[in-house]
Design an enzyme around this catalytic site. Sequence first.
Site, PDB file in Angstrom:
ATOM      1  N   ARG A 186      23.487 -46.452  12.257  1.00 41.02           N
ATOM      2  CA  ARG A 186      24.758 -46.062  11.469  1.00 41.02           C
ATOM      3  C   ARG A 186      25.157 -47.653  10.912  1.00 41.02           C
ATOM      4  O   ARG A 186      24.928 -48.837  11.295  1.00 41.02           O
ATOM      5  CB  ARG A 186      25.849 -45.877  12.546  1.00 41.02           C
ATOM      6  CG  ARG A 186      27.190 -45.641  12.128  1.00 41.02           C
ATOM      7  CD  ARG A 186      28.091 -47.161  12.174  1.00 41.02           C
ATOM      8  NE  ARG A 186      29.262 -46.911  11.770  1.00 41.02           N
ATOM      9  CZ  ARG A 186      30.225 -48.093  11.677  1.00 41.02           C
ATOM     10  NH1 ARG A 186      29.835 -49.114  11.937  1.00 41.02           N
ATOM     11  NH2 ARG A 186      31.473 -47.772  11.245  1.00 41.02           N
ATOM     12  N   VAL A 187      25.371 -47.425   9.616  1.00 44.17           N
ATOM     13  CA  VAL A 187      25.717 -48.831   8.897  1.00 44.17           C
ATOM     14  C   VAL A 187      27.454 -48.683   8.491  1.00 44.17           C
ATOM     15  O   VAL A 187      27.681 -47.470   7.979  1.00 44.17           O
ATOM     16  CB  VAL A 187      25.025 -49.007   7.548  1.00 44.17           C
ATOM     17  CG1 VAL A 187      25.461 -50.024   6.829  1.00 44.17           C
ATOM     18  CG2 VAL A 187      23.724 -49.320   7.895  1.00 44.17           C
ATOM     19  N   GLY A 188      28.108 -49.601   8.905  1.00 44.71           N
ATOM     20  CA  GLY A 188      29.699 -49.416   8.483  1.00 44.71           C
ATOM     21  C   GLY A 188      29.934 -50.213   7.031  1.00 44.71           C
ATOM     22  O   GLY A 188      29.141 -50.368   6.228  1.00 44.71           O
ATOM     23  N   ASP A 189      31.164 -50.424   6.939  1.00 44.78           N
ATOM     24  CA  ASP A 189      31.587 -51.043   5.889  1.00 44.78           C
ATOM     25  C   ASP A 189      31.313 -52.573   5.616  1.00 44.78           C
ATOM     26  O   ASP A 189      31.362 -53.082   4.330  1.00 44.78           O
ATOM     27  CB  ASP A 189      33.319 -51.004   5.591  1.00 44.78           C
ATOM     28  CG  ASP A 189      34.124 -51.792   6.758  1.00 44.78           C
ATOM     29  OD1 ASP A 189      33.438 -51.420   7.935  1.00 44.78           O
ATOM     30  OD2 ASP A 189      34.981 -52.222   6.607  1.00 44.78           O
ATOM     31  N   THR A 233      38.612 -54.717   8.753  1.00 46.42           N
ATOM     32  CA  THR A 233      38.107 -54.590   9.916  1.00 46.42           C
ATOM     33  C   THR A 233      38.671 -53.217  10.501  1.00 46.42           C
ATOM     34  O   THR A 233      39.638 -52.652   9.881  1.00 46.42           O
ATOM     35  CB  THR A 233      38.501 -55.501  10.907  1.00 46.42           C
ATOM     36  OG1 THR A 233      39.956 -55.883  11.118  1.00 46.42           O
ATOM     37  CG2 THR A 233      37.918 -56.991  10.770  1.00 46.42           C
ATOM     38  N   GLY A 234      38.039 -52.685  11.448  1.00 40.20           N
ATOM     39  CA  GLY A 234      38.372 -51.102  11.988  1.00 40.20           C
ATOM     40  C   GLY A 234      37.573 -50.360  11.494  1.00 40.20           C
ATOM     41  O   GLY A 234      36.357 -50.410  11.534  1.00 40.20           O
ATOM     42  N   THR A 237      34.898 -56.884  13.956  1.00 36.91           N
ATOM     43  CA  THR A 237      34.106 -57.629  12.921  1.00 36.91           C
ATOM     44  C   THR A 237      34.933 -58.745  12.671  1.00 36.91           C
ATOM     45  O   THR A 237      36.207 -58.938  13.145  1.00 36.91           O
ATOM     46  CB  THR A 237      34.335 -56.774  11.819  1.00 36.91           C
ATOM     47  OG1 THR A 237      33.705 -55.295  12.039  1.00 36.91           O
ATOM     48  CG2 THR A 237      33.703 -57.410  10.470  1.00 36.91           C
ATOM     49  N   GLY A 263      35.048 -48.435  10.104  1.00 37.66           N
ATOM     50  CA  GLY A 263      34.636 -48.789   8.682  1.00 37.66           C
ATOM     51  C   GLY A 263      34.448 -47.948   7.686  1.00 37.66           C
ATOM     52  O   GLY A 263      34.466 -47.801   6.478  1.00 37.66           O
TER      53      GLY A 263
HETATM   54  N1  ASP Z   1      34.504 -52.117  10.202  1.00 42.00           N
HETATM   55  C1  ASP Z   1      33.461 -52.347  11.409  1.00 42.00           C
HETATM   56  C2  ASP Z   1      32.610 -51.262  11.413  1.00 42.00           C
HETATM   57  O1  ASP Z   1      32.894 -50.259  11.023  1.00 42.00           O
HETATM   58  C3  ASP Z   1      34.060 -52.408  12.912  1.00 42.00           C
HETATM   59  C4  ASP Z   1      35.084 -52.972  12.877  1.00 42.00           C
HETATM   60  O2  ASP Z   1      35.604 -53.818  12.310  1.00 42.00           O
HETATM   61  O3  ASP Z   1      35.986 -52.925  14.021  1.00 42.00           O
HETATM   62  O4  ASP Z   1      31.334 -51.329  11.604  1.00 42.00           O
END
Ligand code: ASP
Length: 300
Positions: A191-194, A214-215, A163, A217
Amino acid sequence: MTPIIVASGNGAKALPDGIRILRRGGSALDAVEACARYVEADVSDVSVGRGGLPNILGVVELDASIVDGTTHRAGAVAALVGFHHPISVARRVMDTPHMLLVGDGAARFAAEIGAEKIQNLTPSTRKLWIEALAAVGATPASVRRAKKLLPIVKRVIAKRLGTVNFIALDRKGNIASAVTTSGWGYKYPGRVGDSPIVGAGNYCDTIAGGACCTGYGELAMRNLTAKTAVDRLAEGMRPASVAREAIMDANALDPAPFNIVVLAADGTHASATNRAGRQYAFMDTSMTETATKARLVARE
Ligand code: ASP
């Protein structure tokens, strides 16, 4: 105060675009939008915009949000398909009575405002998707026919995350933040992330500062990480401690990769992660080049 933009490491190349805006007295909101657009258009980044990894069905579903730290107005889109710049669609959502539009509704709105349409799956990400399916004995045709996708998602998914984050402080002292992503590679459709969830992956407040994640979510959503980080800044905690605490909160739930960037209202910044060797980037209006710095590692 010197205007500055802080970003996740993959945002480094975009910072000069945003700094140009801040140098001529432009707003933090315009700067973070310009930076996010740069990465959305960069097909070499497989975690954002065009060239981002698709969901399990080969469809690129994009999530983005933008927050104005002065007015606390925000706009976001999730699971948006077929448009080049989700961050700019999110910015236009900010001007409606709504804050978050998803899926077909988000695409309808994007079309109504004349946002640029594009096929975000590129030949190279299509190839990566087919290879990822092949590794578990699946094909595009077999996933399209499958009655249940979750078992396939669980096998294919290798936490392919990524991200981009931007937080800017402008000449007037206003803060804004933007996050844009294609989310978790080969995710379950919908699927929706953060990233588009204001308070989870993205939050800022002009009085205190901003934070973006990031990471994995789901951890930022479970901890409301960005809002918690900004609350800690408001209580007077320094950015390095705020960043470290955010990673410890994530680690307490799950050891999955997790990262945060933090910018305080006085222009000081920090970043932390639970993986070694990760960088973040920043540039202020006195600098001629983007700088990168190691993220603090918090493992407990
Ligand atoms: N945070 C993002 C998500 O979960 C992915 C990412 O940042 O690696 O969609």
